[in-house]
Each structure stands twice: as C-alpha cells, then as structure tokens.
Design an enzyme around this catalytic site. Structure first.
Site, PDB file in Angstrom:
ATOM      1  N   SER A 195       8.322 -35.447 -28.605  1.00 39.22           N
ATOM      2  CA  SER A 195       9.077 -34.175 -28.663  1.00 39.22           C
ATOM      3  C   SER A 195       8.154 -33.017 -29.008  1.00 39.22           C
ATOM      4  O   SER A 195       8.209 -32.463 -30.101  1.00 39.22           O
ATOM      5  CB  SER A 195      10.236 -34.280 -29.657  1.00 39.22           C
ATOM      6  OG  SER A 195       9.844 -34.838 -30.890  1.00 39.22           O
ATOM      7  N   ASN A 224       6.885  10.391  -0.326  1.00 38.28           N
ATOM      8  CA  ASN A 224       5.982  11.282  -1.046  1.00 38.28           C
ATOM      9  C   ASN A 224       4.601  11.340  -0.375  1.00 38.28           C
ATOM     10  O   ASN A 224       4.289  10.547   0.517  1.00 38.28           O
ATOM     11  CB  ASN A 224       5.860  10.783  -2.497  1.00 38.28           C
ATOM     12  CG  ASN A 224       5.196  11.794  -3.396  1.00 38.28           C
ATOM     13  OD1 ASN A 224       5.306  12.995  -3.182  1.00 38.28           O
ATOM     14  ND2 ASN A 224       4.491  11.301  -4.409  1.00 38.28           N
ATOM     15  N   GLY A 255       3.378   8.057  -7.110  1.00 38.75           N
ATOM     16  CA  GLY A 255       3.578   9.420  -7.576  1.00 38.75           C
ATOM     17  C   GLY A 255       4.783   9.621  -8.470  1.00 38.75           C
ATOM     18  O   GLY A 255       5.279  10.744  -8.611  1.00 38.75           O
ATOM     19  N   SER A 295       5.170   9.371 -11.872  1.00 42.62           N
ATOM     20  CA  SER A 295       4.919  10.202 -13.061  1.00 42.62           C
ATOM     21  C   SER A 295       4.652  11.641 -12.658  1.00 42.62           C
ATOM     22  O   SER A 295       5.076  12.587 -13.343  1.00 42.62           O
ATOM     23  CB  SER A 295       3.739   9.634 -13.858  1.00 42.62           C
ATOM     24  OG  SER A 295       4.024   8.338 -14.335  1.00 42.62           O
ATOM     25  N   GLY A 317       5.180   0.637 -11.856  1.00 38.33           N
ATOM     26  CA  GLY A 317       5.088   0.209 -10.474  1.00 38.33           C
ATOM     27  C   GLY A 317       4.453  -1.150 -10.300  1.00 38.33           C
ATOM     28  O   GLY A 317       4.755  -1.867  -9.351  1.00 38.33           O
ATOM     29  N   SER A 321       6.537 -44.879 -33.883  1.00 41.39           N
ATOM     30  CA  SER A 321       7.397 -46.038 -33.650  1.00 41.39           C
ATOM     31  C   SER A 321       7.192 -47.112 -34.717  1.00 41.39           C
ATOM     32  O   SER A 321       8.156 -47.746 -35.166  1.00 41.39           O
ATOM     33  CB  SER A 321       7.117 -46.621 -32.258  1.00 41.39           C
ATOM     34  OG  SER A 321       7.472 -45.691 -31.242  1.00 41.39           O
ATOM     35  N   GLY A 381       9.192   2.417  -7.601  1.00 32.36           N
ATOM     36  CA  GLY A 381       8.437   2.215  -6.380  1.00 32.36           C
ATOM     37  C   GLY A 381       7.154   1.495  -6.703  1.00 32.36           C
ATOM     38  O   GLY A 381       6.962   1.002  -7.822  1.00 32.36           O
ATOM     39  N   GLY A 401       0.301 -42.256 -30.306  1.00 32.11           N
ATOM     40  CA  GLY A 401      -0.647 -43.001 -31.123  1.00 32.11           C
ATOM     41  C   GLY A 401      -0.643 -42.615 -32.581  1.00 32.11           C
ATOM     42  O   GLY A 401      -1.430 -43.147 -33.372  1.00 32.11           O
ATOM     43  N   ALA A 402       0.237 -41.683 -32.968  1.00 30.93           N
ATOM     44  CA  ALA A 402       0.275 -41.247 -34.368  1.00 30.93           C
ATOM     45  C   ALA A 402       0.855 -42.325 -35.275  1.00 30.93           C
ATOM     46  O   ALA A 402       0.565 -42.357 -36.473  1.00 30.93           O
ATOM     47  CB  ALA A 402       1.098 -39.961 -34.495  1.00 30.93           C
TER      48      ALA A 402
END
Length: 635
Positions: A542, A165, A36, A38, A113, A475, A31, A471-472
C-alpha cells in the site's frame, strides 16, 4: 468657496450614483500564446482613461527599457505583473482588471495562452459572460485556440468575440480575415457556439478597438468596445432559473435568533415562500429576509442575505434551500466532465475532496469513459487523466448532495477537486446528470449490526494495517500477531497482498491505477470484516498515503491502526525473499515499489516497527502491547 465645494461634492455623488446604476460585464481574453491578449487589455485600459499620469509615465519608461514595440507603448506591461511573465513575455497567472466607460462597468480576466497554464484559463472563464478569443492573423486557428474554445463552450459562455489580431502585420488583408473567420466558425459550430462577432484589429495600433479604422474600410461591423458596451447578457434572476440558496453559515448570535446566511445563486425569494431543505427534504416558510441595511420583502440572485424560517429545523453549512415547486436534485453518483489541473494524473478509485458551492464531500472516479481531443473533438479511450486533459467520468460521492446540471446553474452544478493530503486544487468539473443507480440503490438496514457481532465475539473489532516495502517483513509479523490473537481466543482474519491477488484482485496489474484499485477493494473488504466483528489484519505494501487514508476513513477513528514496518530499502533488497528486487534491477519487473515506483512512508502511524533492531517476535509483542493500551485487548 463653500458653494464651490458643495457643487463638487454634488457632482461626485451624482457620478457615484450613475456609476452604481451601470450594468456589469465580465469577460475573458484567451487564445494561444503571444496572440496579444495582454496588449489588448492594456489598450482598453488606456483608451478608457483608466490610467493615472504616474502609470502612463512608468509605462513609457518601461516600454523604452523593454524595447519590444519599436518605440510604441507596450500595453502588455500594464497587465503582465509577474516578473517571470515580463522576462518571458508571456502570461502565467490570471490577471483581473477593472475599468468602465460611460455605458458600462467591466471586469476582464487576462488568461494564459500556454498549454501548461490551461487550468488558469479555466478558472478565469468560470464567471465570464463573454469570451474574447484572439487569433494572430499571421498564424490562424491553432490547437490552443481550439482548446480554449472548447473550454468556453463547456463552461457555458455563449457570447464570443473573435478578435483577429495583428492585421497590421498582414497588410490589413480582408482575405486573411475572412479565411480565419470561416475556419473558426466551422470549428465553433461543432461546439454549439453560434453567437460569434468577428472583428479585424490591431491591439498595438488601436485599429477597431474604440473607433473604426481607416485601414479596414471593408469592415462594417462594431468596434470591440462598442460591442462590449452593447452586448446583452442576462443578469441577476433572469439568468438563474429556480431559487437556489447554498447555506454558508448558520447565524446564531443569541438564543432568540437563528438565521441561515449565504448568497442567492438562482432565482428569487420573498416573504412567506415555502422552501425545501436539501438533501434532507424538510420544509418551512420564509419568516424574514435579513440584510445589514434592514429586512427585505424580496431578494434576487446575487444578493447576500440571511433567511429565517418559521420552523426550527436542522440545517447545516452546505445544505441548499430551494422552493418546493422547483427543488434541486439529490444524488451521490453522477456523470461529469472533468478538466484535470495537476501534474500528477487523476487516478480512478483514488479519493479526492469535491467542493460544490459550500459543500465538501469525498469522491472517487470510475475510469474515464473517454477523453476529448480538442483539435478534432474525437472521443479517445483513457485509463486516467493527465495535466490539462478533459474527460467524461462517473463520480461516486460518500454522501448525497443537492445539485443542478451545470447547464442549468453554474453554482450548483460546477465543482472543484482537491487533493486530500496537500489541499491543492487538482481539477474542476461540471455535473451532467445523476446516475440512475444512485436513485435506485438504497442502504438496507440490518438488525444484526457491528455491535451485535462484536458483543457475540466478546471483542472490539478493528483493522491492523501493515504497510512497508516488499521484503520488510509485513506478512511475517502479521502472521505472528494473528497467532497471538488466536491464542487469546480472538476472532481474526488476515488479508495478505499476494493471497488476495490470487482471487479477488487477480484481474489487476501493478500500474498506479491498478494499485489504487487494489487497495480500494481491500479497504472495502476490511470494512466489511470489521462490521462482522473481526480483528482484521491487512498486510499490503500500500505505497500511497491517499489510499491508506481512504481505508482508514472507512472505519471509525479508533478502529484503525496503521503499522509501519520500517525497513530501509537496502536491507529489504538484501533479504529479497522472492527475488523481486533482482528482477526489478534487471528491468524485468516494471513499477516495482522502491525501484521505479515511489513508496510514501506514513507520517504519523499508530505503530512503527524498526526491523533493523527488532525481531519479528519482538515486533509482534510490541503490537499486542499497543492493542492492550488502546483497549482493543484486555490486560
């Protein structure tokens, strides 16, 4: 004295024997937060005399210390064991408690809950026979009440106790009770929940828990304990349909014995039964049913046994044994319902591990057909599933598995999803049915295979997967490597990220789900090119490890070389050959890797190129040398 001791021992034996004969009921309480749950479980433990004196003393002391119940015992303290729960007054984890009465044994799961812990509730409900759904009489039916009820119906629980309850806080109003009961039943009818028993109660005061309360003279139904003791739920083979036996372990202690160990999760088996091994389809007869206490002639659902067969056939962990008259289905594509449980969204196309019974396979999902609005049960469009969302998706497995629809067998139709990198459980789901195409599409055997292509080209095919920030220099380096390979007479092809987006992937954007699909497609193309005998160079940012691992797993272990072009983002941004970083910094380019979208660097690449101290030419030479060392190229 000895005579008295014997009498006590006899009484203990009789008690234990009678205890063994009691039926077992598993139920959950669920619920919204602070309804209530527990407190109710604590009250049940208290009323069933399952607390020791020291526990009662500690409960009294803790209740005075906390002081939330005006001097009354705070029964929730018996269940909320985590310090964070006690400090916040909420349940976070699933707490399991065991108790018994003269009529029955019980296992109860107190489930969270809060919406953020819905995944914990789903876990607690997965083995329950009855759901006790609490509603605060002051608040009525809430969103989380509907969410939990939907999950209850999804899991297949058909017995519901609607525990309205805290009626002591609304003067035990019959009108409040009947209004909430009517509202809930109207919603539950849409879910197919019709076996509902509504009980007005106060878990704190004990009204209608074990005895009928004088405060509700208008109520003539059962007490909660009375209903739980008498509700009829199917047990053992009665609830489980045809025989199902997932193999957990191949038991081979010596050359004279080969058995298959596991727990029966459906129906029963007897000596001589003709069984089919799935998914392989091989058949044999039951020779022995072995247990620790000796051989049996029959065994039923719930029993852990070792089966031996009259024939020596190939059976492995994860296979399922079934009768030839009622075999399980076999497929590799399914429609399913998924409850997503992770902070990170479920991305279509991303590979996960799927564990169903004792079998673990790799799976990816198509985009969700829809997700469910738990308030209205409306089907909403969705591209992915976020935390606690529930959706219907098609699944694609990397191999066929044996299964039953979840509504026919929970064990062979329910599964969990696991992150392949962290090994964390990220989702749970239910199989509906196999997709027709999984039965109609078969792998076509081709005589001119990868080895034939490679032999003709006199080379070892492989994938060189270049990854790194924009830019690393990926390619540039990949282009130089291909030129060196071409000069050596090798047959190659270079798949470049920008070039592929002009054709094959021009329909994809740069959202996380589109990036996943981008790499999935490229990985499949690279696999085909390796199959054609080519040395395939792939130059893509990637950014996600999971997709790079997916592409790696498509080819043989010695056919994939991850080349990490390692360039600090500051250096890459200074280069900025396409002006993309400047656009991203100005907010004109969303989801740009390194700026507002993450890059997950490789942890153990085969080749790492530090472009701060190597020129592209030097990088290309290093890669060629690594391919020679790996046997891809001859010295």
């Amino acid at each position: 004295m000895a005579h008295v001791s014997d009498m006590i021992a006899d009484d203990i034996v009789q008690y234990l024997h009678s205890h063994e004969k009691k039926s077992m009921l598993r139920f959950i309480t669920c619920g919204s937060v602070d309804d209530g749950k527990s407190t109710l479980i604590g009250r049940l433990l208290y009323e069933s005399k399952m607390l020791f004196e020291d526990q009662l003393s500690q409960l009294e002391a803790d209740s005075k210390k906390v002081g939330t119940q005006g001097g009354d015992l705070d029964f929730a303290l018996l269940v909320d064991g985590l310090s964070a729960e006690r400090e916040q007054g909420i349940t976070i984890d699933v707490a399991y408690r065991f108790f018994s009465t003269d009529k029955r044994k019980f296992i109860v799961a107190d489930t969270p809950g809060h919406e953020q812990y819905t995944r914990n509730m789903f876990t607690g409900a997965s083995t329950a026979d009855v759901a006790v759904i609490l509603i605060d009489g002051r608040k009525g039916v809430l969103t989380q009440t509907r969410r939990h009820s939907y999950l209850v119906s999804l899991i297949g629980i058909r017995h519901v106790v609607l525990a309205i309850n805290k009626l002591d806080m609304v003067d035990y109003s019959q009108e409040v009770f009947e209004r909430i009961d009517a509202e809930y039943r109207a919603f539950a009818a849409q879910l197919g929940l019709d076996n509902i028993v509504s009980i007005p109660m106060s878990a704190l005061r004990g009204d209608n828990i074990t005895e009928h309360s004088a405060n509700t003279p208008w109520y003539h139904g059962p007490t909660l304990m009375g209903h739980l003791e008498s509700v009829e739920v199917a047990e053992g083979a009665e609830q489980s349909g045809p025989f199902r036996f997932p193999v957990q372990w191949v038991n081979r202690p010596n050359l004279d014995f080969r058995g298959y160990s596991g727990t029966i999760v459906g129906g029963g088996v007897k000596l001589g039964d003709r069984l089919r091994v799935l998914p392989s389809g091989r058949e044999s007869n039951v020779a022995r049913i072995v247990t620790q206490d000796g051989d049996l002639e029959t065994a039923a659902s719930g029993q852990a046994v070792t089966l031996t067969l009259t024939d020596e056939i190939d059976i492995s962990r994860g296979d399922i044994l079934a009768t030839v008259e009622a075999p399980a289905g076999v497929a590799d594509q399914f429609e399913s319902t998924i409850v997503w449980m992770a902070e990170e969204a479920m991305i279509p196309g991303r590979p996960y591990l799927l564990k169903i019974g004792t079998k673990t396979v790799t799976v990816n999902s198509a985009p969700p057909k829809y997700k469910v609005n738990v308030n209205t049960l409306e089907h909403l469009a969705a591209k992915k599933l976020e935390l606690n969302e529930i959706g219907v998706c098609n699944l694609n497995l990397d191999q066929a598995i044996a299964f039953d629809p979840y509504k026919e067998n929970r064990d062979t139709g329910g599964f969990i999803l696991i992150d392949r990198l962290t090994n964390s459980t990220v989702g749970a789901g239910l199989l509906h049915f196999a997709l027709r195409r999984s039965q109609n599409i078969h792998w076509q055997a081709i005589d001119v295979n990868k080895q034939a292509h490679a032999t003709l080209k006199a080379q070892k095919p492989c994938v060189l997967w270049f990854t790194g920030l924009s830019g690393a220099g990926k390619s540039t380096i990949a282009n130089m490597v291909e030129k060196r390979l071409h000069a050596l007479g090798k047959h190659t092809y270079l798949l470049d990220g920008d070039n592929v987006r002009h054709g094959l992937n021009k329909d994809l954007g740069f959202s996380e789900e589109d990036r996943v699909e981008n790499i999935r497609r490229v990985g499949e193309v690279a696999r085909l090119m390796v199959d054609a005998g080519l040395v395939t160079l792939v130059s893509f940012i990637s950014p996600f490890r999971s997709e790079r691992k997916m592409s790696r797993d498509l080819v043989a272990a010695d056919e994939f070389f991850e080349v990490f072009v390692d360039t600090p983002i500051g250096v890459a941004e200074q280069r900025d050959p396409k002006g993309l970083y400047r656009k991203a910094r100005r907010g004109e380019l969303k989801n740009f890797t390194g700026i507002d979208s993450p890059y997950e660097a490789p942890e153990n690449p085969e080749i790492r190129i530090d472009t701060t101290d190597k020129t592209p030419e030097q990088a290309a030479e290093l890669i060629i040398a690594r391919l020679v060392e790996a046997g891809v190229l001859e010295r």
